[in-house]
Design a protein around this motif. Structure first.
Motif, PDB file in Angstrom:
ATOM      1  N   LEU A 143       0.825  -1.220   0.000  1.00  0.00           N
ATOM      2  CA  LEU A 143       0.000   0.000   0.000  1.00  0.00           C
ATOM      3  C   LEU A 143       0.853   1.261   0.000  1.00  0.00           C
ATOM      4  O   LEU A 143       1.890   1.314   0.665  1.00  0.00           O
ATOM      5  N   MET A 144       0.422   2.260  -0.749  1.00  0.00           N
ATOM      6  CA  MET A 144       1.025   3.600  -0.644  1.00  0.00           C
ATOM      7  C   MET A 144       0.035   4.631  -1.188  1.00  0.00           C
ATOM      8  O   MET A 144      -0.985   4.281  -1.784  1.00  0.00           O
ATOM      9  N   PHE A 145       0.346   5.890  -0.937  1.00  0.00           N
ATOM     10  CA  PHE A 145      -0.443   6.971  -1.547  1.00  0.00           C
ATOM     11  C   PHE A 145      -0.075   7.053  -3.024  1.00  0.00           C
ATOM     12  O   PHE A 145       1.093   7.192  -3.366  1.00  0.00           O
ATOM     13  N   THR A 146      -1.074   6.968  -3.899  1.00  0.00           N
ATOM     14  CA  THR A 146      -0.781   7.029  -5.340  1.00  0.00           C
ATOM     15  C   THR A 146      -1.602   8.101  -6.048  1.00  0.00           C
ATOM     16  O   THR A 146      -1.760   8.055  -7.272  1.00  0.00           O
ATOM     17  N   GLY A 147      -2.123   9.048  -5.263  1.00  0.00           N
ATOM     18  CA  GLY A 147      -2.899  10.112  -5.885  1.00  0.00           C
ATOM     19  C   GLY A 147      -2.641  11.434  -5.195  1.00  0.00           C
ATOM     20  O   GLY A 147      -1.549  11.662  -4.649  1.00  0.00           O
ATOM     21  N   ASN A 148      -3.642  12.282  -5.197  1.00  0.00           N
ATOM     22  CA  ASN A 148      -3.515  13.628  -4.604  1.00  0.00           C
ATOM     23  C   ASN A 148      -4.283  13.744  -3.290  1.00  0.00           C
ATOM     24  O   ASN A 148      -4.726  14.820  -2.921  1.00  0.00           O
ATOM     25  N   GLN A 283      -8.346  14.117 -23.257  1.00  0.00           N
ATOM     26  CA  GLN A 283      -7.563  14.052 -22.023  1.00  0.00           C
ATOM     27  C   GLN A 283      -6.523  12.940 -22.092  1.00  0.00           C
ATOM     28  O   GLN A 283      -6.752  11.903 -22.714  1.00  0.00           O
ATOM     29  N   ALA A 284      -5.391  13.180 -21.435  1.00  0.00           N
ATOM     30  CA  ALA A 284      -4.327  12.173 -21.425  1.00  0.00           C
ATOM     31  C   ALA A 284      -3.625  12.189 -20.083  1.00  0.00           C
ATOM     32  O   ALA A 284      -3.634  13.199 -19.364  1.00  0.00           O
ATOM     33  N   PHE A 285      -3.063  11.059 -19.751  1.00  0.00           N
ATOM     34  CA  PHE A 285      -2.144  10.966 -18.619  1.00  0.00           C
ATOM     35  C   PHE A 285      -0.772  11.239 -19.208  1.00  0.00           C
ATOM     36  O   PHE A 285      -0.294  10.493 -20.059  1.00  0.00           O
ATOM     37  N   ILE A 286      -0.170  12.375 -18.813  1.00  0.00           N
ATOM     38  CA  ILE A 286       1.166  12.720 -19.309  1.00  0.00           C
ATOM     39  C   ILE A 286       2.026  12.992 -18.084  1.00  0.00           C
ATOM     40  O   ILE A 286       1.596  13.723 -17.192  1.00  0.00           O
ATOM     41  N   THR A 287       3.223  12.444 -18.060  1.00  0.00           N
ATOM     42  CA  THR A 287       4.002  12.659 -16.848  1.00  0.00           C
ATOM     43  C   THR A 287       5.505  12.570 -17.086  1.00  0.00           C
ATOM     44  O   THR A 287       5.968  11.858 -17.975  1.00  0.00           O
ATOM     45  N   ALA A 288       6.226  13.332 -16.276  1.00  0.00           N
ATOM     46  CA  ALA A 288       7.690  13.222 -16.188  1.00  0.00           C
ATOM     47  C   ALA A 288       8.020  13.513 -14.725  1.00  0.00           C
ATOM     48  O   ALA A 288       8.322  14.660 -14.363  1.00  0.00           O
ATOM     49  N   PRO A 289       7.936  12.509 -13.871  1.00  0.00           N
ATOM     50  CA  PRO A 289       8.116  12.752 -12.427  1.00  0.00           C
ATOM     51  C   PRO A 289       9.499  13.307 -12.093  1.00  0.00           C
ATOM     52  O   PRO A 289      10.494  12.852 -12.654  1.00  0.00           O
ATOM     53  N   TYR A 315       0.659  14.732  -6.976  1.00  0.00           N
ATOM     54  CA  TYR A 315       0.956  13.492  -7.710  1.00  0.00           C
ATOM     55  C   TYR A 315       1.581  13.896  -9.048  1.00  0.00           C
ATOM     56  O   TYR A 315       1.175  14.882  -9.665  1.00  0.00           O
ATOM     57  N   HIS A 316       2.545  13.127  -9.525  1.00  0.00           N
ATOM     58  CA  HIS A 316       3.370  13.581 -10.655  1.00  0.00           C
ATOM     59  C   HIS A 316       2.578  13.967 -11.899  1.00  0.00           C
ATOM     60  O   HIS A 316       2.911  14.948 -12.563  1.00  0.00           O
ATOM     61  N   SER A 317       1.492  13.231 -12.217  1.00  0.00           N
ATOM     62  CA  SER A 317       0.783  13.596 -13.462  1.00  0.00           C
ATOM     63  C   SER A 317      -0.067  14.849 -13.262  1.00  0.00           C
ATOM     64  O   SER A 317      -0.437  15.499 -14.243  1.00  0.00           O
ATOM     65  N   ARG A 318      -0.379  15.188 -12.003  1.00  0.00           N
ATOM     66  CA  ARG A 318      -1.081  16.459 -11.758  1.00  0.00           C
ATOM     67  C   ARG A 318      -0.105  17.620 -12.019  1.00  0.00           C
ATOM     68  O   ARG A 318      -0.427  18.570 -12.723  1.00  0.00           O
ATOM     69  N   THR A 319       1.097  17.507 -11.453  1.00  0.00           N
ATOM     70  CA  THR A 319       2.106  18.543 -11.690  1.00  0.00           C
ATOM     71  C   THR A 319       2.351  18.689 -13.192  1.00  0.00           C
ATOM     72  O   THR A 319       2.348  19.804 -13.739  1.00  0.00           O
ATOM     73  N   SER A 320       2.527  17.546 -13.870  1.00  0.00           N
ATOM     74  CA  SER A 320       2.795  17.594 -15.313  1.00  0.00           C
ATOM     75  C   SER A 320       1.622  18.209 -16.070  1.00  0.00           C
ATOM     76  O   SER A 320       1.815  18.964 -17.027  1.00  0.00           O
ATOM     77  N   GLY A 321       0.417  17.891 -15.633  1.00  0.00           N
ATOM     78  CA  GLY A 321      -0.768  18.466 -16.276  1.00  0.00           C
ATOM     79  C   GLY A 321      -0.750  19.980 -16.199  1.00  0.00           C
ATOM     80  O   GLY A 321      -1.085  20.672 -17.173  1.00  0.00           O
ATOM     81  N   ASP A 457      -8.743  12.622 -16.395  1.00  0.00           N
ATOM     82  CA  ASP A 457      -7.661  13.484 -16.896  1.00  0.00           C
ATOM     83  C   ASP A 457      -6.417  13.263 -16.040  1.00  0.00           C
ATOM     84  O   ASP A 457      -6.477  12.613 -15.002  1.00  0.00           O
ATOM     85  N   GLY A 458      -5.303  13.783 -16.529  1.00  0.00           N
ATOM     86  CA  GLY A 458      -4.046  13.559 -15.821  1.00  0.00           C
ATOM     87  C   GLY A 458      -3.970  14.307 -14.505  1.00  0.00           C
ATOM     88  O   GLY A 458      -3.322  13.844 -13.568  1.00  0.00           O
ATOM     89  N   LYS A 459      -4.645  15.456 -14.413  1.00  0.00           N
ATOM     90  CA  LYS A 459      -4.546  16.250 -13.179  1.00  0.00           C
ATOM     91  C   LYS A 459      -5.231  15.562 -12.003  1.00  0.00           C
ATOM     92  O   LYS A 459      -4.834  15.728 -10.863  1.00  0.00           O
ATOM     93  N   GLY A 460      -6.295  14.820 -12.287  1.00  0.00           N
ATOM     94  CA  GLY A 460      -7.020  14.154 -11.205  1.00  0.00           C
ATOM     95  C   GLY A 460      -6.691  12.679 -11.090  1.00  0.00           C
ATOM     96  O   GLY A 460      -7.254  11.993 -10.245  1.00  0.00           O
ATOM     97  N   TYR A 461      -5.785  12.216 -11.931  1.00  0.00           N
ATOM     98  CA  TYR A 461      -5.493  10.782 -12.010  1.00  0.00           C
ATOM     99  C   TYR A 461      -4.834  10.280 -10.728  1.00  0.00           C
ATOM    100  O   TYR A 461      -4.030  10.975 -10.116  1.00  0.00           O
TER     101      TYR A 461
END
Ligand SMILES: Cc1cc2nc3c(=O)[nH]c(=O)nc-3n(C[C@H](O)[C@H](O)[C@H](O)COP(=O)(O)OP(=O)(O)OC[C@H]3O[C@@H](n4cnc5c(N)ncnc54)[C@H](O)[C@@H]3O)c2cc1C
Length: 485
Positions: A143-148, A283-289, A315-321, A457-461
């Motif tokens: 288990l871990m936090f994987t969202g916002n 909408q897309a999941f786009i990320t570069a953590p 969460y990384h895809s929110r930042t990227s969004g 969307d990636g921001k809420g993913y």
């Protein structure tokens, strides 16, 4: 057929011969299709699965293995994390751009049951917790936090709880393949054939407009399968350059596309051929953590105007969004000497180090006064554990006031962005595909990445929502399709 072509439907009156006549035909043996097939067969339906590739699993087999589950799962309980279906509903509603209340409610109310269903396939999520801010647990922690959940504004809208359940396979890719293997075994036990290297090509429609089967291609030969219900579970469209350019041009520009060969949107286009409504296609999941290490999140992300624009602990895809919304889709992460560490995966390249903030501004091509004042304001509040602008959590607040300063490039085209598509067919809570006018298309269901459910969307993913919704709504689609036999 070009990447945007809609396959022509087949008139049932024109089909001279069917190779098979089943209750439920499933197109695609990924997480959505396999779960749908298992539930349909378990309910007594005769089922055939067609899989276009030589093996089951598609993109699901590439996935790290997060399932987004909560409401008091055995792992949450064993690791001392309180959660409830109501808090999960509040969170998923808050992060959705267009929440579908019946789906969110069902997903959260049934999450503990679904957790049990998954484990009943023959594995156990490890009863352990990974406390770090990371993209995925490196080992088998359950288990871990994987969202916002702990990120503003969501932390004020629902009590945060970790819900990213990882299958017990170490590493960051491929873990979900284990679940696919177990699903394939279960299908074997249930007597459901999976026909490999056989792709669904077009839907068969009767005079009433109901879907009553599919045309398939098996090598050089073609054939027709009659079915009371067809479940399309053929994945997303990230590998179809024409569809990507049409619907999600931000993904067409520079990011590395994440998907398997047959993520070409054919399933979605088959749905369109009978009038399916599509949702969230742009909408897309786009990320570069930039993390891990999480110490880098104590820094500031600034845009070309030298201003902050996001809580850096998102969460990384929110930042990227949010980076995608900035001028020239450009941004820089700035840290001081005390908080500088090299990223474990250098997806956002290190640019340089500078002795003064003014020199850094010049080096990055930013306005000196603005950058100095952005840094001053951030540092003043961070010293008191506060962030009045973006409400970053105190654990990631630290003044960046000890030069030299370093910057990492988060800009599109410089950072190594990767992504996949999110949009798909509009469905009911039971996976029935909807027409543009909101009515159900008789005989047609959709599950997995070709359907639009929780991930919007990636921001809420949140990592785990795709496997989570693919498996859960796949099950519902299978059970519902079987109920019509
Ligand atoms: C690197 C990576 C890591 C990821 N990690 C996670 C994660 O940890 N958690 C999470 O929730 N999500 C994750 N995702 C997203 C997730 O893997 C996908 O969204 C999900 O697996 C999609 O499942 P699916 O069943 O819809 O599609 P797929 O698993 O791709 O299955 C669709 C199947 O349909 C077949 N097919 C296609 N067209 C046809 C046709 N016409 N006829 C018959 N068969 C057809 C394909 O060959 C494929 O096997 C990740 C994605 C990637 C790329």
């Amino acid at each position: 057929m070009s990447g945007l072509d809609i396959p022509e439907t087949v008139d049932a009156n024109d089909v001279a011969e069917y190779t098979d006549d089943v209750d439920v035909l499933v197109l695609g043996a990924g997480i959505g299709g396999c779960c749908a097939a298992v539930e349909a067969a378990a309910a007594g339906a005769s089922v055939i699965v067609l899989e276009r590739s030589a093996a089951a699993g598609g993109t699901s087999c590439m996935a790290g293995g997060h399932f987004y589950l909560g409401g008091g799962t055995a792992v949450q309980q064993a690791t001392g994390h309180e959660d409830s279906a109501d808090e999960m509903v509040k969170y998923l509603t808050a992060v959705s751009r267009d929440p579908e209340p019946d789906k969110i409610r069902a997903y959260c109310d049934d999450s503990v049951e679904h957790f049990g269903w998954l484990e009943n396939l023959g594995f156990e999520f490890e009863r352990s917790y990974y406390p770090e801010k990371a993209v995925i647990q490196p080992q088998t922690q359950g288990l871990m936090f994987t969202g916002n959940e702990k990120v503003w504004p969501y932390k004020d809208q629902a009590i945060p709880a970790p819900r990213g359940h990882k299958v017990p396979v170490p590493g960051d890719t491929g873990g979900a393949g284990m679940v696919i293997g177990l699903l394939v075994d279960r299908l074997g036990e249930l007597g459901v054939p999976i026909r490999y290297e056989v792709g669904g090509r077009a839907l068969i429609v009767d005079d009433s407009g109901a879907v009553v089967g599919a045309r398939f291609k098996d090598g050089a030969t073609e054939g027709f399968i009659k079915a009371k219900s067809v479940i399309i579970a053929a994945g997303g469209f990230v590998m179809n350059p024409d569809m990507v350019a049409e619907y999600v041009p931000q993904l067409a520009e520079k990011p590395f596309t994440l998907g398997s060969t047959y993520d070409d949107g054919l399933g979605i286009r088959m749905g369109v051929s009978v009038g399916a409504k599509l949702k969230h296609m742009d909408q897309a999941f786009i990320t570069a953590p930039v993390y891990p290490p999480s110490i880098l999140l104590t820094g500031l992300a600034v845009n070309k105007e030298g201003k902050r624009f996001v809580a850096e602990d998102s969460y990384h895809s929110r930042t990227s969004g949010f980076v995608m919304d900035q001028t020239d889709r450009s941004a820089y992460l700035i840290v001081d000497e005390a908080h500088m560490q090299r990223p474990e995966f250098p997806l956002c390249p290190f640019i340089d180090g500078w002795e003064t903030v003014e020199e850094m501004a010049d080096g990055l091509g930013l306005d000196r006064d603005t950058l100095v004042s952005t840094l001053d304001r951030y540092n003043t509040y961070a010293a008191n554990g506060e962030d009045p602008d973006f409400h970053k959590s105190p654990e990631f607040l630290a003044p960046q006031d000890r030069g030299p300063w370093a910057a990492f490039d988060m800009s599109l085209g410089k950072a190594l962005y990767a992504g996949f598509t999110i949009g798909g067919m509009a469905t009911t809570v039971d996976g029935a595909v909807l027409h543009e006018d909101g009515s159900v298309i008789p005989g047609l269901y959709a599950a997995g990445a070709c359907a639009a459910n929780l991930a919007q969307d990636g921001k809420g993913y949140a990592s785990g929502t795709q496997l989570g919704e693919g498996s859960y709504f796949g099950r519902r689609a299978g059970a519902s399709a079987a109920a019509h036999i």
